[in-house]
Design a protein around this motif. Structure first.
Motif: not given
Length: 551
Positions: A383-390, A403-404, A414-416, A421-427
């Motif tokens: 997520a961080e290195e390829r998609f820039g979600l830091r 994004g986190s 597994a949930a992530g 789980g702990q994943v957080q995003m927006n549109p």
């Protein structure tokens, strides 16, 4: 507003402790001294209980209104159940907001609630203008005194006030702007309501750079602990000179986005150009006016499988045509995961990743996340290195959450993988994920060109060409193949199209959040509708409507 204007902030627990003139302090001293009303036997009269009567509601509201009209802040505050918080705001109403000639007309009470209309005049620097608005108050029984009192809320004074806000009149903090879209069309709050908070922020950040001059305004100054919140203008006494601010938005796509989110409550959408990162539209339909499209922090459900699939491919676990069996359930470290209700089971050992992706099979992804060489940090790295979600380094031009995907062990690993789980995003994040997936390059989204203020945009490694090609094809299949979960929503769209659906379960909520992200040629869009159900039920039609307008 000009920062030299003194502003009294609502609230203040310390004031409650030390203030000796408030009604609460009077009651405390009276009790200590044995004062107060007496009963028939010479003792204190029992405090009244139960809801206020209709007469008490009318009389309490009338006393409060009369004191407010006369500018007697302390007296008006004494008729509330929180005079320490009410008095500073009622004082600043006249002293800092320069509102005079107040006339309040109550409407017919509805139980303990009294609607009312305020008519007044705002004067500053030789300029004046009429002010009118509607609000309401509620009368409650005092918990200790038994008195009928106004239930204090800042919105009593003005419906747009919240805790920590105050009203001020003076020279505006920033010059006004005339924001225009990518083709020069003027963008206004009246035509595009979702852009209200966005335009306020753009004015606050770029008004000085757009070449305008400030005017005189009555505004809401928000709490100091929220420095990202610009002043909200309520009334213009003297027009400033507008500066022209160019944005990346598209008026036609924005209009479609506004209409699309109106169909579903608590919905948000973002559209952007994958080839550049330019944001074309941002729209929200929410009761709280929060820009969840850019600032939301919620689980994205199965739209996350775009990143998880990329992780599986990049680490050699499987490929688009490689094995990804999809049983009805999968157990990870004693926790059992299931597929969504209504998803037909496929226990075939020959199911491929592309098939599992198109059908949004949870168990296929759960069964693969423990394969070597994957670790608890593999999804985070992807997520961080390829998609820039830091999470904290995008500079879009306005406030955004980026994004986190934290490293997680146990059931959360597994949930992530399936966006829980702990994943957080927006549109905004998911539209960017789609853009990266179909182009192979991460281009940080932005709404104002970085050349305006020399912002340095975030960077990331991006994807291998082969990984991007597989992700794009899997998204195409999800939107076009007979078993694809996005087929219904994307039906009728021409051009090169693809999508991914998602549903995110929310603790304590009966329904799931609806998520959907898709692309059409050089436009990517993502939407969420909280409590909207399956991805294709609410978010899907929103994205499809926006993509249709981009043609």
């Amino acid at each position: 507003m000009a920062k030299g204007v003194k502003a009294a902030v609502i609230g203040g627990v310390f004031a409650v402790m030390v203030g000796g003139a408030g009604y609460g302090a009077y009651n405390l001293m009276s009790a200590l001294n044995g004062g107060g009303a007496t009963g028939a036997g010479g003792g204190p009269a029992p405090a009244r209980s139960g809801p206020p009567s209709a007469r008490e509601v009318e009389e309490t509201a009338a006393k409060f209104f009369a004191a407010w009209e006369k500018g007697r802040a302390g007296q008006a505050a004494s008729y509330t159940n929180n005079d320490a918080a009410a008095e500073p705001l009622l004082t600043s109403y006249g002293e800092n907001a320069h509102i005079t000639r107040v006339r309040i007309t109550p409407g017919a009470a509805k139980g303990d609630t009294v609607p009312f209309t305020v008519e007044a005049k705002v004067s500053y620097g030789g300029k004046s203008k009429e002010l009118g608005y509607k609000s309401e108050l509620t009368v409650v029984r005092g918990l200790t005194t038994g008195r009928a009192l106004v239930d204090w809320r800042p919105a009593v004074v003005h419906p747009r006030l919240k805790t920590g806000d105050t009203l001020v009149t003076g020279e505006a903090a920033s010059p006004p702007i005339e924001a225009v879209d990518r083709d020069g069309t003027v963008l206004t709050k009246e035509k595009y309501p979702s852009l209200g908070p966005v335009l306020d922020t753009l004015r606050d950040r770029y008004g000085d750079k757009a070449g305008g001059e400030p005017g005189i305004e009555l505004s809401i100054r928000h709490a100091e602990e929220s420095p990202e919140s610009p002043d909200t203008s309520l009334l213009t006494l003297a027009e400033g000179r507008k500066g022209r601010l160019e944005t990346t938005l598209s008026a036609s796509v924005q209009e479609a986005a506004e209409k699309a989110v109106k169909r579903y409550p608590e919905s948000s959408v973002v559209a952007l150009k994958p080839s550049t990162g330019e944001v074309l539209a941002v729209a929200n339909h929410r009761e709280d006016a929060f820009n969840a499209a850019f600032e939301g922090r919620v689980a994205p459900g199965s739209t996350m499988k775009i990143i998880t699939a990329a992780m599986l491919i990049d680490n050699g676990v499987t490929s688009m045509n490689g094995p990804a069996p999809c049983p009805p359930t999968a157990t990870w470290q004693s926790q059992t995961f299931k597929n969504l209700t209504g998803l037909a089971p496929d226990e075939s050992a020959n199911a491929t990743l592309a098939q599992a992706f198109a059908r949004s099979c949870n168990t296929a992804f759960i069964k693969l996340v423990d394969e070597k060489p994957l670790t608890d940090a593999s999804l985070t790295a992807e997520a961080e290195e390829r998609f820039g979600l830091r999470g904290d380094d995008w500079k879009t031009g306005i406030t955004s959450f980026d994004g986190s995907v934290p490293a997680a062990g146990g059931p959360d690993r597994a949930a992530g993988a399936i966006g829980q789980g702990q994943v957080q995003m927006n549109p905004l994040n998911m539209a960017s994920v789609t853009a990266t997936a179909i182009t192979g390059r991460f281009r940080q989204p932005y709404i104002v060109p970085p050349t305006l203020d020399d912002r340095r945009l975030a960077t990331a490694e991006g994807l291998r060409a082969s990984t991007a090609a597989q992700l794009k094809q899997m998204m195409r299949l999800t939107a076009t193949s007979p078993q694809g979960t996005a087929v219904r929503a994307m039906s009728g769209l021409s051009g090169d199209i693809g999508a991914k659906t998602g549903s995110a379960e929310v603790d304590g909520k009966a329904g799931s959040d609806s998520w959907f992200t898709g692309f059409r040629d050089d436009v990517a869009a993502a939407a969420m509708s909280q409590q909207g159900g399956h991805g294709g039920d609410a978010a899907g039609p929103i994205v499809a409507a926006v993509l249709r307008a981009s043609g």
